[in-house]
Structures are given as structure tokens and as C-alpha cells.
Design a protein around this motif. Structure first.
Motif, PDB file in Angstrom:
ATOM      1  N   TYR A   7      -0.567   3.858  -3.003  1.00  0.00           N
ATOM      2  CA  TYR A   7      -1.788   4.402  -3.603  1.00  0.00           C
ATOM      3  C   TYR A   7      -1.687   4.356  -5.116  1.00  0.00           C
ATOM      4  O   TYR A   7      -0.607   4.524  -5.685  1.00  0.00           O
ATOM      5  CB  TYR A   7      -1.986   5.855  -3.167  1.00  0.00           C
ATOM      6  CG  TYR A   7      -2.326   6.038  -1.709  1.00  0.00           C
ATOM      7  CD1 TYR A   7      -3.434   5.419  -1.139  1.00  0.00           C
ATOM      8  CD2 TYR A   7      -1.552   6.869  -0.905  1.00  0.00           C
ATOM      9  CE1 TYR A   7      -3.750   5.603   0.199  1.00  0.00           C
ATOM     10  CE2 TYR A   7      -1.867   7.060   0.433  1.00  0.00           C
ATOM     11  CZ  TYR A   7      -2.965   6.420   0.982  1.00  0.00           C
ATOM     12  OH  TYR A   7      -3.271   6.608   2.302  1.00  0.00           O
ATOM     13  N   GLU A   8      -2.839   4.143  -5.739  1.00  0.00           N
ATOM     14  CA  GLU A   8      -2.901   4.246  -7.199  1.00  0.00           C
ATOM     15  C   GLU A   8      -4.019   5.196  -7.574  1.00  0.00           C
ATOM     16  O   GLU A   8      -5.116   5.130  -7.001  1.00  0.00           O
ATOM     17  CB  GLU A   8      -3.195   2.865  -7.806  1.00  0.00           C
ATOM     18  CG  GLU A   8      -1.937   2.159  -8.278  1.00  0.00           C
ATOM     19  CD  GLU A   8      -2.223   0.739  -8.763  1.00  0.00           C
ATOM     20  OE1 GLU A   8      -1.372  -0.125  -8.518  1.00  0.00           O
ATOM     21  OE2 GLU A   8      -3.293   0.517  -9.363  1.00  0.00           O
ATOM     22  N   CYS A   9      -3.749   6.077  -8.523  1.00  0.00           N
ATOM     23  CA  CYS A   9      -4.757   7.056  -8.936  1.00  0.00           C
ATOM     24  C   CYS A   9      -5.840   6.360  -9.770  1.00  0.00           C
ATOM     25  O   CYS A   9      -5.535   5.623 -10.711  1.00  0.00           O
ATOM     26  CB  CYS A   9      -4.097   8.173  -9.737  1.00  0.00           C
ATOM     27  SG  CYS A   9      -5.308   9.307 -10.431  1.00  0.00           S
ATOM     28  N   THR A  10      -7.088   6.622  -9.416  1.00  0.00           N
ATOM     29  CA  THR A  10      -8.221   6.041 -10.138  1.00  0.00           C
ATOM     30  C   THR A  10      -8.227   6.480 -11.606  1.00  0.00           C
ATOM     31  O   THR A  10      -8.634   5.736 -12.483  1.00  0.00           O
ATOM     32  CB  THR A  10      -9.545   6.511  -9.488  1.00  0.00           C
ATOM     33  OG1 THR A  10      -9.505   6.158  -8.120  1.00  0.00           O
ATOM     34  CG2 THR A  10     -10.750   5.881 -10.134  1.00  0.00           C
ATOM     35  N   ASP A  11      -7.755   7.703 -11.862  1.00  0.00           N
ATOM     36  CA  ASP A  11      -7.905   8.243 -13.209  1.00  0.00           C
ATOM     37  C   ASP A  11      -6.694   8.048 -14.115  1.00  0.00           C
ATOM     38  O   ASP A  11      -6.826   7.634 -15.252  1.00  0.00           O
ATOM     39  CB  ASP A  11      -8.263   9.734 -13.114  1.00  0.00           C
ATOM     40  CG  ASP A  11      -9.614   9.908 -12.428  1.00  0.00           C
ATOM     41  OD1 ASP A  11     -10.629   9.608 -13.074  1.00  0.00           O
ATOM     42  OD2 ASP A  11      -9.645  10.293 -11.250  1.00  0.00           O
ATOM     43  N   CYS A  12      -5.472   8.328 -13.601  1.00  0.00           N
ATOM     44  CA  CYS A  12      -4.301   8.209 -14.485  1.00  0.00           C
ATOM     45  C   CYS A  12      -3.483   6.963 -14.176  1.00  0.00           C
ATOM     46  O   CYS A  12      -2.572   6.608 -14.909  1.00  0.00           O
ATOM     47  CB  CYS A  12      -3.426   9.463 -14.406  1.00  0.00           C
ATOM     48  SG  CYS A  12      -2.511   9.605 -12.864  1.00  0.00           S
ATOM     49  N   ARG A  43      -6.717   4.954  -4.778  1.00  0.00           N
ATOM     50  CA  ARG A  43      -7.093   3.612  -4.333  1.00  0.00           C
ATOM     51  C   ARG A  43      -5.923   3.035  -3.526  1.00  0.00           C
ATOM     52  O   ARG A  43      -4.766   3.158  -3.933  1.00  0.00           O
ATOM     53  CB  ARG A  43      -7.314   2.752  -5.582  1.00  0.00           C
ATOM     54  CG  ARG A  43      -8.135   1.512  -5.362  1.00  0.00           C
ATOM     55  CD  ARG A  43      -8.084   0.635  -6.606  1.00  0.00           C
ATOM     56  NE  ARG A  43      -8.399   1.342  -7.841  1.00  0.00           N
ATOM     57  CZ  ARG A  43      -9.561   1.226  -8.480  1.00  0.00           C
ATOM     58  NH1 ARG A  43     -10.496   0.475  -8.008  1.00  0.00           N
ATOM     59  NH2 ARG A  43      -9.764   1.869  -9.618  1.00  0.00           N
ATOM     60  N   THR A  44      -6.218   2.439  -2.393  1.00  0.00           N
ATOM     61  CA  THR A  44      -5.171   1.850  -1.550  1.00  0.00           C
ATOM     62  C   THR A  44      -4.904   0.424  -2.034  1.00  0.00           C
ATOM     63  O   THR A  44      -5.819  -0.392  -2.077  1.00  0.00           O
ATOM     64  CB  THR A  44      -5.626   1.825  -0.079  1.00  0.00           C
ATOM     65  OG1 THR A  44      -6.108   3.128   0.257  1.00  0.00           O
ATOM     66  CG2 THR A  44      -4.489   1.454   0.857  1.00  0.00           C
ATOM     67  N   VAL A  45      -3.672   0.158  -2.411  1.00  0.00           N
ATOM     68  CA  VAL A  45      -3.337  -1.163  -2.962  1.00  0.00           C
ATOM     69  C   VAL A  45      -2.332  -1.854  -2.038  1.00  0.00           C
ATOM     70  O   VAL A  45      -1.278  -1.296  -1.731  1.00  0.00           O
ATOM     71  CB  VAL A  45      -2.730  -1.017  -4.380  1.00  0.00           C
ATOM     72  CG1 VAL A  45      -2.417  -2.387  -4.976  1.00  0.00           C
ATOM     73  CG2 VAL A  45      -3.679  -0.257  -5.289  1.00  0.00           C
ATOM     74  N   TYR A  46      -2.688  -3.030  -1.596  1.00  0.00           N
ATOM     75  CA  TYR A  46      -1.829  -3.784  -0.660  1.00  0.00           C
ATOM     76  C   TYR A  46      -0.924  -4.745  -1.419  1.00  0.00           C
ATOM     77  O   TYR A  46      -1.218  -5.137  -2.555  1.00  0.00           O
ATOM     78  CB  TYR A  46      -2.703  -4.545   0.348  1.00  0.00           C
ATOM     79  CG  TYR A  46      -3.546  -3.602   1.155  1.00  0.00           C
ATOM     80  CD1 TYR A  46      -3.076  -3.057   2.345  1.00  0.00           C
ATOM     81  CD2 TYR A  46      -4.796  -3.191   0.686  1.00  0.00           C
ATOM     82  CE1 TYR A  46      -3.828  -2.143   3.062  1.00  0.00           C
ATOM     83  CE2 TYR A  46      -5.556  -2.278   1.402  1.00  0.00           C
ATOM     84  CZ  TYR A  46      -5.067  -1.760   2.584  1.00  0.00           C
ATOM     85  OH  TYR A  46      -5.807  -0.848   3.286  1.00  0.00           O
TER      86      TYR A  46
END
Ligand SMILES: [Zn+2]
Length: 445
Positions: A7-12, A43-46
Motif C-alpha cells: 500500500y502507498e498513502c495517497t497523502d504522504c 492505494r494498492t500498488v502491485y
């Protein structure tokens, strides 16, 4: 890191192992305040390079579809997905001539005031030389687009041994997860504003979910459902809050690409409330780009009602300001769009477009859809079509371009807004003379 995705944070921008967090970025979550959109949506990042190593480069899409797109879903076992048919909804090619003289339809209604107003409007005279498609997501099991997210949320819960799912909803998400849970042997707890349309509340109860109607707005339901997750450990389906919802919604982009003959459309009209469907569509096409399947993002048009424009009106503002939403299109009536930050990012990154439509235009779009195409859409879905009609009136639809309208829910979900504009005739005496007299009157009306 999980070998499939993180996962990646949309904001930070912080990255998290898939197993270490379930909902929001723990750092940004602390900064959340009541009157602002959620911070910390994930955000789910593959690992796309890993996926590409698995498949032959010239045929990635077909090979992914053979494995139910499992490589690009946050899921390990496709057997956890519901057996109900979700997604793969029809994509109808529509002759743009159905758009000609939509005002004529209004004239058939018994409302003199409205007749006058529509007569005074500019007659549409723009080119009809373009390709028009309707993606009819009312054909999902609970009759709305939300089943795409519910299916994945339910599967995720099943894979992780969670039996109860809680959701806040304006109605569609709740009826959706209630139905999907019923099909999966899971239990749903739905918190909704008590004023939600009665058809949606009926669905929720009928599917056997626990319905908690609250004497408040969707925003109150949202907070209360989060409290239930904290207290009882129930899996939370709340839109945006749960990153899995976006992964379910992105499936429509994958389908469109396939249904259009391995092509990306030029423009997609999307009804927007919280912004999750918009983000989902963008994420789907972004996946396709990351896998080298296409190099193009379609122009994604966010369509909101003028009376519920909290996403569009805040796009350029440094600080989000909410105005009470009052549109009759309940599914997109949102004071604080939960997925505002991610949607705005996608819009900036890929030159997203937006348009506001009047509630009157949404009512008219419902009628045009029903009478010219046989599709009965709920107001929020018709809003997307109203967006296309407005684009055309403004001369913004390019010749030969391919345009898709996402129709996200069935009109039977809420008949009240349109019922008030129709008059159901008084019963007629069951004799042929009476029927003939009735038809005579109807012909002369
Ligand atoms: Zn963060």
C-alpha cells in the motif's frame, strides 16, 4: 513487503506492507478532522515487473483474464469471490440519434411550467457523428455498480476468516454488501441515514442484514460504522476508507478495454459523489498502462449535480470547504467526498475533466434514457448521461470519438423523484366502450 502488492498513502506517500495495515495510513489518520475529506487513503500498488515476467509480453491482457485478473487483485484465492455474476455487465452501443430533440420527450409530460422552460432552451444541433456506449451496471446482482466493490470486500473478508462486514451507506453500498454477504454466508451490518430511499432499505432487510437507520446524515453513519469496527472487529466496507473498494471498482476499466475490442475509449462520463468510482476507473486504466497493455488514459469526466458539487468546486481550493448537498440524486449527495484527495490527484495527473449538471437536466436524462433506449437508471446514473448531453450541447464531443457513459444503478432503486413527474391514470371501467373512449382521449391529449 508482501510479494504481490503493497500500500502507498495517497497523502504522504509512505509505503506499507499489505499485512501491516487494513484501512488508512496510520500517520495521516491522526490528522483527520470532521469537516475535511479523509487523509491517509491507501492505494494498492502491485509489483508489475513481477507480473510481466509471468506472462508473454504480446498477450498480457488475455492471459490475465484467464486467471480472473487475480494478479492485479489484492486476493490470493478466486474461490473466495461470490458465485453471483458480478461485473461483465453489458456495454450497449447506442445510436447517437437518440439524443436528438430530447426536449420533445419533456413535452409529453403533463407539466406546463416545465414545457415552457424546455421550449425556450437552445435546440441541440451539434454533430451526431460520434460513438456512444452505455455501460449498464444496473445489471449487477443488487442492481448497482457497488457490487464490484462489495464482491472484493466480501472475498477479502472470507480469505481472512472474517464473518461480519459493517458499512455506512447512502443506500446502494449497503444493499450491495447485504446481498453479496447473503450469497457468501456472511453477515452484514448496515448503518444508513433513516431518510435513504425505501427500496434500498427494503433490499438491506430482505437480504438478512442488520439495518441500523440513524437519525442523521451519511457522515454520521460513516463515523458510527467506524466505531463498530473498532469495538467488534467487524470488517469495514466504507468506501475509500477500505482500499479494497477501489480495487473492486477498477474492474470496469478492464472490462471496457476488452469490450471495446482491446481499445481505450476517448472519454468516460462518471457520476461522482465520494469520488471512489472515478478513482477506481483511473486506477484500472493506470494498471493497464503499467502493464504495457495501453499507453493511454481516457479523458475521465467527473459529473456532479450543481446541488452537490463538493468535489468539483474544491478542486482548485487550497482548503476544502463543504456546502450542504441538496440534489435529489441521493447516491451522489455527499457533503464531504471521502476520496477527494485521491480523485484530485488522478484528475491532475491525467488531465481529468469535470462538469456540473442541473437537477432538471438529470430528470430529463432519466426520461431520455428510458424512452429512447429502454434503460431505467437511477438519478445518480442519469447524471453521468446528463453530463454527456451537456458536453454535446457545448460542442465538446469530437467527431468520431468514442464516448462511454457509466450507468451505475437501476431506476427501481428510487422511483420517487421521477414518479412525481408522471401521472398514473385513473382506473378505466373494464368495458371495450370505456377503453375506446379512454384511447380517444389519450390520442387527443
Ligand atoms: Zn500518509
Amino acid at each position: 513487503m508482501n510479494d504481490k502488492f503493497h500500500y502507498e498513502c495517497t497523502d504522504c506517500g509512505a509505503a506499507y506492507d499489505a499485512g501491516s495495515v487494513m484501512y488508512l495510513c496510520p500517520a495521516c489518520e491522526k490528522e483527520n478532522v470532521k469537516d475535511q475529506p479523509i487523509k491517509g487513503v491507501l492505494r494498492t500498488v502491485y509489483d508489475f515487473s513481477r507480473i510481466l515476467k509471468k506472462f508473454r509480453a504480446d498477450n498480457v491482457y488475455d492471459q490475465l483474464s484467464k486467471e480472473s485478473f487475480l494478479s492485479v487483485l489484492p486476493l490470493r484465492d478466486e474461490n473466495c469471490l461470490p458465485r453471483l455474476k458480478i461485473g461483465n455487465t453489458p456495454l450497449y452501443r447506442i445510436n447517437p440519434e437518440v439524443l436528438e430533440q430530447p426536449d420533445q420527450i419533456e413535452k409529453t409530460l403533463e407539466n406546463n411550467h416545465r414545457k415552457q422552460r424546455s421550449d425556450n432552451r437552445r435546440k441541440p444541433g451539434k454533430s451526431l457523428d460520434f460513438n456512444l456506449f452505455f455501460k449498464d451496471d444496473s445489471q449487477n446482482p443488487t442492481f448497482s455498480f457497488k457490487d464490484r466493490a462489495s464482491a472484493l470486500v466480501s472475498a477479502w473478508a472470507k480469505e481472512h476468516g472474517i464473518k461480519t462486514i459493517v458499512a455506512a451507506s447512502t443506500g446502494n453500498a449497503g444493499s450491495s454488501i447485504a446481498g453479496i454477504c447473503a450469497s457468501q454466508g456472511q453477515h452484514a451490518v448496515i448503518v444508513v441515514p433513516a431518510k435513504a430511499p425505501v427500496a434500498k432499505l427494503t433490499q438491506i432487510i430482505l437480504y438478512g442484514a442488520t439495518l441500523i437507520p440513524v437519525d442523521g446524515a451519511y457522515d454520521d453513519a460513516f463515523d458510527l460504522s467506524r466505531g463498530l469496527t473498532q469495538r467488534f472487529g467487524w470488517y469495514n466496507r466504507n468506501t475509500a476508507f477500505n482500499p479494497v473498494t477501489i480495487e473492486g471498482k477498477k474492474s470496469v476499466a478492464w472490462e471496457l478495454y476488452g469490450q471495446l475490442g482491446r481499445r481505450v475509449p476517448d472519454r468516460i462520463f462518471i457520476p461522482v459523489g465520494d469520488g471512489v468510482i472515478y478513482s477506481g476507473v483511473a486506477k484500472g486504466f493506470e494498471d493497464l498502462m503499467n502493464l504495457g497493455i495501453t499507453d493511454r488514459m481516457p479523458a475521465l469526466v467527473a459529473v456532479q449535480s450543481e446541488k452537490s458539487a463538493n468535489l468539483i468546486r474544491n478542486l482548485e481550493r487550497p482548503r476544502f470547504v463543504s456546502k450542504p448537498a441538496r440534489t435529489f440524486a441521493d447516491s451522489i449527495r455527499v457533503n464531504i467526498p471521502r476520496n477527494f484527495n485521491m480523485t484530485r490527484q488522478y484528475m491532475h495527473q491525467y488531465n481529468g475533466e469535470s462538469i456540473l449538471v442541473a437537477d432538471d437536466a438529470i430528470r430529463k436524462a432519466i426520461l431520455v434514457l428510458a424512452r429512447r433506449t429502454g434503460i431505467f437508471s437511477e438519478p445518480a446514473a442519469a447524471a453521468a448521461f446528463a453530463g454527456l448531453l451537456k458536453y454535446r450541447e457545448l460542442g465538446l464531443i469530437h467527431v468520431n470519438s468514442t464516448n462511454v457513459v457509466l450507468l451505475t444503478g437501476s431506476g427501481l432503486k428510487d422511483i420517487n423523484p421521477i414518479k412525481s413527474r408522471l401521472s398514473i391514470p385513473q382506473p378505466v371501467e373494464p368495458t371495450s366502450t370505456a377503453i375506446e373512449r379512454y384511447l380517444e382521449k389519450w390520442r387527443n391529449a
